[in-house]
Scaffold this motif. Structure first.
Motif, PDB file in Angstrom:
ATOM      1  N   GLY A   1      -1.605 -37.402   8.748  1.00 28.11           N
ATOM      2  CA  GLY A   1      -0.459 -36.948   9.525  1.00 28.11           C
ATOM      3  C   GLY A   1       0.778 -37.810   9.350  1.00 28.11           C
ATOM      4  O   GLY A   1       1.853 -37.473   9.866  1.00 28.11           O
ATOM      5  N   GLY A   2       0.657 -38.915   8.619  1.00 26.22           N
ATOM      6  CA  GLY A   2       1.795 -39.809   8.402  1.00 26.22           C
ATOM      7  C   GLY A   2       2.866 -39.156   7.539  1.00 26.22           C
ATOM      8  O   GLY A   2       2.606 -38.217   6.785  1.00 26.22           O
ATOM      9  N   ARG A   3       4.087 -39.692   7.635  1.00 25.73           N
ATOM     10  CA  ARG A   3       5.236 -39.070   6.979  1.00 25.73           C
ATOM     11  C   ARG A   3       5.759 -39.906   5.813  1.00 25.73           C
ATOM     12  O   ARG A   3       5.820 -41.135   5.892  1.00 25.73           O
ATOM     13  CB  ARG A   3       6.371 -38.881   7.993  1.00 25.73           C
ATOM     14  CG  ARG A   3       6.073 -37.895   9.115  1.00 25.73           C
ATOM     15  CD  ARG A   3       6.004 -36.477   8.593  1.00 25.73           C
ATOM     16  NE  ARG A   3       5.803 -35.500   9.641  1.00 25.73           N
ATOM     17  CZ  ARG A   3       6.786 -34.900  10.302  1.00 25.73           C
ATOM     18  NH1 ARG A   3       8.045 -35.193  10.014  1.00 25.73           N
ATOM     19  NH2 ARG A   3       6.522 -34.009  11.237  1.00 25.73           N
TER      20      ARG A   3
ATOM     21  N   VAL B   1      11.257 -34.960   3.149  1.00 25.34           N
ATOM     22  CA  VAL B   1      10.272 -35.337   4.156  1.00 25.34           C
ATOM     23  C   VAL B   1       8.987 -34.590   3.847  1.00 25.34           C
ATOM     24  O   VAL B   1       9.014 -33.390   3.524  1.00 25.34           O
ATOM     25  CB  VAL B   1      10.744 -34.970   5.580  1.00 25.34           C
ATOM     26  CG1 VAL B   1       9.697 -35.406   6.609  1.00 25.34           C
ATOM     27  CG2 VAL B   1      12.091 -35.594   5.891  1.00 25.34           C
ATOM     28  N   ALA B   2       7.857 -35.291   3.897  1.00 25.80           N
ATOM     29  CA  ALA B   2       6.561 -34.661   3.657  1.00 25.80           C
ATOM     30  C   ALA B   2       5.516 -35.388   4.486  1.00 25.80           C
ATOM     31  O   ALA B   2       5.754 -36.485   4.997  1.00 25.80           O
ATOM     32  CB  ALA B   2       6.203 -34.704   2.178  1.00 25.80           C
ATOM     33  N   SER B   3       4.336 -34.778   4.616  1.00 27.16           N
ATOM     34  CA  SER B   3       3.267 -35.353   5.440  1.00 27.16           C
ATOM     35  C   SER B   3       1.977 -35.454   4.665  1.00 27.16           C
ATOM     36  O   SER B   3       1.672 -34.612   3.805  1.00 27.16           O
ATOM     37  CB  SER B   3       3.006 -34.474   6.672  1.00 27.16           C
ATOM     38  OG  SER B   3       4.159 -34.329   7.467  1.00 27.16           O
ATOM     39  N   ARG B   4       1.197 -36.477   4.995  1.00 26.07           N
ATOM     40  CA  ARG B   4      -0.200 -36.496   4.551  1.00 26.07           C
ATOM     41  C   ARG B   4      -0.964 -35.538   5.446  1.00 26.07           C
ATOM     42  O   ARG B   4      -0.778 -35.538   6.672  1.00 26.07           O
ATOM     43  CB  ARG B   4      -0.769 -37.899   4.659  1.00 26.07           C
ATOM     44  CG  ARG B   4      -2.268 -37.928   4.316  1.00 26.07           C
ATOM     45  CD  ARG B   4      -2.861 -39.299   4.285  1.00 26.07           C
ATOM     46  NE  ARG B   4      -4.319 -39.199   4.190  1.00 26.07           N
ATOM     47  CZ  ARG B   4      -5.117 -40.205   3.867  1.00 26.07           C
ATOM     48  NH1 ARG B   4      -4.609 -41.405   3.633  1.00 26.07           N
ATOM     49  NH2 ARG B   4      -6.434 -40.032   3.808  1.00 26.07           N
ATOM     50  N   PRO B   5      -1.818 -34.703   4.862  1.00 16.64           N
ATOM     51  CA  PRO B   5      -2.567 -33.757   5.710  1.00 16.64           C
ATOM     52  C   PRO B   5      -3.392 -34.490   6.765  1.00 16.64           C
ATOM     53  O   PRO B   5      -3.866 -35.592   6.550  1.00 16.64           O
ATOM     54  CB  PRO B   5      -3.478 -33.023   4.711  1.00 16.64           C
ATOM     55  CG  PRO B   5      -2.826 -33.209   3.385  1.00 16.64           C
ATOM     56  CD  PRO B   5      -2.128 -34.532   3.440  1.00 16.64           C
ATOM     57  N   VAL B   6      -3.548 -33.853   7.900  1.00 17.34           N
ATOM     58  CA  VAL B   6      -4.426 -34.366   8.940  1.00 17.34           C
ATOM     59  C   VAL B   6      -5.849 -34.022   8.569  1.00 17.34           C
ATOM     60  O   VAL B   6      -6.170 -32.854   8.309  1.00 17.34           O
ATOM     61  CB  VAL B   6      -4.062 -33.760  10.319  1.00 17.34           C
ATOM     62  CG1 VAL B   6      -5.038 -34.251  11.384  1.00 17.34           C
ATOM     63  CG2 VAL B   6      -2.635 -34.106  10.681  1.00 17.34           C
ATOM     64  N   ASP B   7      -6.714 -35.022   8.508  1.00 14.37           N
ATOM     65  CA  ASP B   7      -8.109 -34.776   8.142  1.00 14.37           C
ATOM     66  C   ASP B   7      -8.763 -33.877   9.175  1.00 14.37           C
ATOM     67  O   ASP B   7      -8.577 -34.028  10.385  1.00 14.37           O
ATOM     68  CB  ASP B   7      -8.894 -36.093   8.055  1.00 14.37           C
ATOM     69  CG  ASP B   7      -8.413 -36.967   6.903  1.00 14.37           C
ATOM     70  OD1 ASP B   7      -7.762 -36.427   5.989  1.00 14.37           O
ATOM     71  OD2 ASP B   7      -8.686 -38.178   6.936  1.00 14.37           O
ATOM     72  N   VAL B   8      -9.552 -32.931   8.697  1.00 13.30           N
ATOM     73  CA  VAL B   8     -10.281 -32.012   9.578  1.00 13.30           C
ATOM     74  C   VAL B   8     -11.681 -32.543   9.794  1.00 13.30           C
ATOM     75  O   VAL B   8     -12.431 -32.792   8.850  1.00 13.30           O
ATOM     76  CB  VAL B   8     -10.352 -30.593   8.962  1.00 13.30           C
ATOM     77  CG1 VAL B   8     -11.124 -29.662   9.872  1.00 13.30           C
ATOM     78  CG2 VAL B   8      -8.935 -30.073   8.704  1.00 13.30           C
TER      79      VAL B   8
END
Length: 262
Positions: free
Chosen positions: A145-147, A253-260
């Motif tokens: 979720g980091g940017r 701006v982009a995000s690391r996916p949030v792990d499911v």
């Protein structure tokens, strides 16, 4: 590291190290208090949120973006691979316990996995010798979720307006003389480095986006750079106002996916 890039990276280090003592005197590098600092702070706040975070700043140079981040209350690890640049930044922020300066390569940070809420850089991506490697490293050090926040531009191709602005600046300099601190002060070395980079023919938002996506980032967006440019023009003289028109700049701006969770 591809050893073919070794000499290029050393030339890049030498070029910016030589510029460290006067870097803040060149228009567009220093971020003065007032409208410009406020514009940069707003851009950062809009991209990564208002709450204090743990931020990795890449290629921090003399610590100007570092100052923006600290003004927003963030805890900052600021790295650069020029000891001369870091020396200026350390002096500028001496005594501030919320910043840690590190001598390191932005393409291989050696920072821990999933350690940061945000990774931020200004005018770095165009200098990367291995952009895919760098992006892989940046997503690695981000928490889920980091940017990622990138400020950059196409420094090879002036816009149509920029070409006209360049003519006007040359006319002004015939009257008042050359600005010794502008990037052109070492133009031959700068041009030689640029010719040897992967983005030698220009870095654009359209060219960067697929590389960011392939690295695994999601929610890629391009907020406007207009507010920063307007703030830079506010207190600038005519020559420097014209310089803000030279090139097409952008923000990513982009995000690391949030792990499911399984």
């Amino acid at each position: 590291m591809d050893m073919r890039n070794h000499d290029l990276k050393e030339d890049i280090r030498e070029y910016w190290s030589k510029r460290s003592a006067t870097f803040d005197l060149a228009f567009g590098h220093r971020i003065p208090p007032g409208p410009e600092l406020e514009a940069w702070a707003a851009a950062v706040r809009d991209a990564i949120g208002p709450e204090p975070k743990r931020v990795l700043e890449l290629a921090c140079g003399t610590g100007e973006v570092t100052n923006v981040l600290l003004s927003l209350g963030h805890e900052v690890t600021a790295l650069d691979f020029s000891e001369a640049m870091l020396g200026v930044a350390r002096t500028k922020h001496a005594g501030n316990t919320r910043v840690r300066f590190v001598l390191a390569d932005a393409e291989r940070t050696m920072e821990p996995d999933e350690a940061y809420d945000a990774v931020i850089c200004r005018h770095l991506v165009w200098t990367l010798t291995e952009p895919e490697q760098a992006l892989a490293d940046w997503i690695r050090v981000l928490k889920p979720g980091g940017r990622l926040l990138v400020f950059d531009g196409d420094w090879t191709q002036p816009t149509r307006m920029g070409r006209l602005a360049g003519l006007a600046v040359r006319l002004i300099e015939r009257l008042i003389g050359h600005d010794p601190y502008y990037d052109g002060a070492m133009s031959e070395k700068h041009a030689d480095i640029m010719r040897r980079l992967p983005f030698s023919d220009g870095l654009t938002a359209e060219r960067l986006e697929p590389l960011v996506r392939e690295a695994g980032f999601v929610n890629i967006a391009f907020p406007s750079h207009r507010s920063i440019a307007m703030a830079q023009r506010k207190d600038a003289d005519l020559r420097n106002r014209l310089r803000t028109l030279f090139y097409r700049r952008f923000v990513l701006v982009a995000s690391r996916p949030v792990d499911v969770a399984s």
